[in-house]
Motif scaffolding. Structure first.
Motif, short mmCIF file in Angstrom:
data_model
loop_
_atom_site.label_atom_id
_atom_site.label_comp_id
_atom_site.label_asym_id
_atom_site.label_seq_id
_atom_site.Cartn_x
_atom_site.Cartn_y
_atom_site.Cartn_z
N ALA A 1 22.23 54.90 53.75
CA ALA A 1 23.49 55.17 54.43
C ALA A 1 24.55 55.68 53.46
CB ALA A 1 23.99 53.90 55.11
N LEU A 2 24.55 55.17 52.23
CA LEU A 2 25.52 55.61 51.24
C LEU A 2 24.80 56.28 50.08
CD1 LEU A 2 27.85 52.49 51.21
CD2 LEU A 2 28.25 54.67 52.32
N GLY A 3 24.47 57.51 50.25
CA GLY A 3 23.79 58.24 49.19
C GLY A 3 24.77 59.00 48.33
N PRO A 4 24.27 59.82 47.44
CA PRO A 4 25.15 60.63 46.59
C PRO A 4 25.89 61.69 47.41
CG PRO A 4 22.87 61.24 46.25
CD PRO A 4 22.87 60.05 47.16
N ALA A 5 27.01 62.15 46.88
CA ALA A 5 27.77 63.22 47.53
C ALA A 5 27.57 64.50 46.72
CB ALA A 5 29.25 62.88 47.57
N TYR A 6 27.58 65.62 47.40
CA TYR A 6 27.45 66.90 46.72
C TYR A 6 28.55 67.84 47.16
CZ TYR A 6 25.20 68.40 51.07
OH TYR A 6 24.92 68.67 52.39
N ARG A 7 28.81 68.80 46.34
CA ARG A 7 29.82 69.81 46.64
C ARG A 7 29.34 71.12 46.03
NH1 ARG A 7 35.41 70.00 47.70
NH2 ARG A 7 35.47 67.74 47.76
N ARG A 8 29.48 72.19 46.77
CA ARG A 8 29.23 73.53 46.25
C ARG A 8 30.58 74.23 46.29
NH1 ARG A 8 25.21 77.51 49.26
NH2 ARG A 8 26.68 77.04 50.91
N GLY A 9 30.99 74.77 45.16
CA GLY A 9 32.30 75.40 45.11
C GLY A 9 32.28 76.69 44.33
N SER A 10 33.34 77.43 44.44
CA SER A 10 33.50 78.69 43.72
C SER A 10 34.85 78.68 43.02
CB SER A 10 33.44 79.88 44.67
OG SER A 10 32.18 79.96 45.27
N LEU A 11 34.86 79.27 41.85
CA LEU A 11 36.10 79.40 41.08
C LEU A 11 36.29 80.85 40.66
CD1 LEU A 11 35.93 76.32 38.68
CD2 LEU A 11 37.55 76.69 40.52
N ALA A 12 37.51 81.33 40.80
CA ALA A 12 37.84 82.67 40.31
C ALA A 12 37.84 82.63 38.78
CB ALA A 12 39.22 83.08 40.83
N ALA A 13 37.82 83.79 38.18
CA ALA A 13 37.89 83.87 36.71
C ALA A 13 39.14 83.15 36.23
CB ALA A 13 37.89 85.32 36.27
N GLY A 14 38.98 82.25 35.27
CA GLY A 14 40.11 81.50 34.75
C GLY A 14 40.58 80.37 35.66
N GLY A 15 39.87 80.15 36.76
CA GLY A 15 40.28 79.13 37.73
C GLY A 15 39.87 77.73 37.34
#
Length: 187
Positions: free
Chosen positions: A92-106
Motif C-alpha cells: 500500500a505504501l511503496g516508493p514514489a517516483y517522479r519524471r521531470g524535465s529541466l531547461a538548461a540551467g534550470g
C-alpha cells in the motif's frame, strides 16, 4: 592511383558503433527507463511489461505526476498488446517516483517528509540517451547539505537515517546547455 587507394580507404571504414548508456541499477528507475524506451520504440509488449512491473514494485506517482503504470497499460492495450496484468498489486505504501524535465540551467526543489529512525533514500537518473549535466543535493530543515552528487550513468543515490521527522529539500539542477529529463525515486 585513386583506384589503388579507394579499396584501402574502404577497408578502414567500418560500421559506426552506437554506444548505449548503462541502465540504472535501481529496479524502479530501470523500469521507468525501460518503459520510456518501449514507448519511444512503439514496443507495446515491453510497455505493458513495464506497467506491470511498476505495479508489482508498489510504486506510486508523486503528487501532481501522471500514473505511468495506468497510462502505459492503456497505451499498450490500445496498441494491441494482450496481457493479464500483475497478479499482485504490491504494498500500500511503496516508493514514489517522479519524471521531470529541466531547461538548461534550470533547478527544481522538492520538499519531502522523512520519518525519524527510518532509512531514507533517493535516487536520480538521467533519461536514457540524453547527455545531460544534472546534479542532486539533499538539504535538511536547517539548510545543511546531507548529500551532493553529480548524476552520472547509471544513477546517483543518496541515503541517510533521519534523527528527527522533518521535511528535506531535494534539489535537482541542470548545469548543461540543453534541456534534460530525469527520474527521481523516493524511498
Amino acid at each position: 592511383m585513386i583506384r589503388l587507394f579507394l579499396p584501402l580507404l574502404m577497408l578502414g571504414v567500418g560500421p559506426v558503433a552506437v554506444v548505449e548508456e548503462p541502465m540504472p541499477t535501481d529496479a524502479l528507475m530501470r523500469t521507468l527507463a525501460e518503459g520510456d524506451l518501449a514507448q519511444a520504440r512503439g514496443d507495446q509488449a515491453a510497455l505493458a511489461a513495464a506497467a506491470d512491473t511498476l505495479k508489482l514494485l508498489g510504486a506510486r506517482p508523486a503528487e501532481g505526476q501522471d500514473d505511468l503504470s495506468s497510462l502505459w497499460s492503456q497505451q499498450a492495450q490500445a496498441g494491441g498488446a494482450v496481457h493479464a496484468g500483475p497478479v499482485y498489486r504490491g504494498r500500500a505504501l511503496g516508493p514514489a517516483y517522479r519524471r521531470g524535465s529541466l531547461a538548461a540551467g534550470g533547478r527544481v526543489t522538492l520538499r519531502q517528509l522523512f520519518l525519524a529512525g527510518q532509512r531514507a533514500q533517493i535516487s536520480v537518473a538521467r533519461a536514457t540517451g540524453i547527455a545531460a549535466s544534472l546534479s542532486v543535493r539533499v538539504r535538511n530543515a536547517d539548510g545543511g547539505t546531507l548529500c551532493a552528487k553529480p548524476v552520472a550513468a547509471p544513477q546517483a543515490d543518496c541515503a541517510w537515517l533521519p534523527l528527527f521527522t522533518e521535511r528535506y529539500a531535494i534539489e535537482i539542477e541542470n548545469g548543461g546547455s540543453a534541456p534534460a529529463t530525469f527520474y527521481l525515486v523516493i524511498r
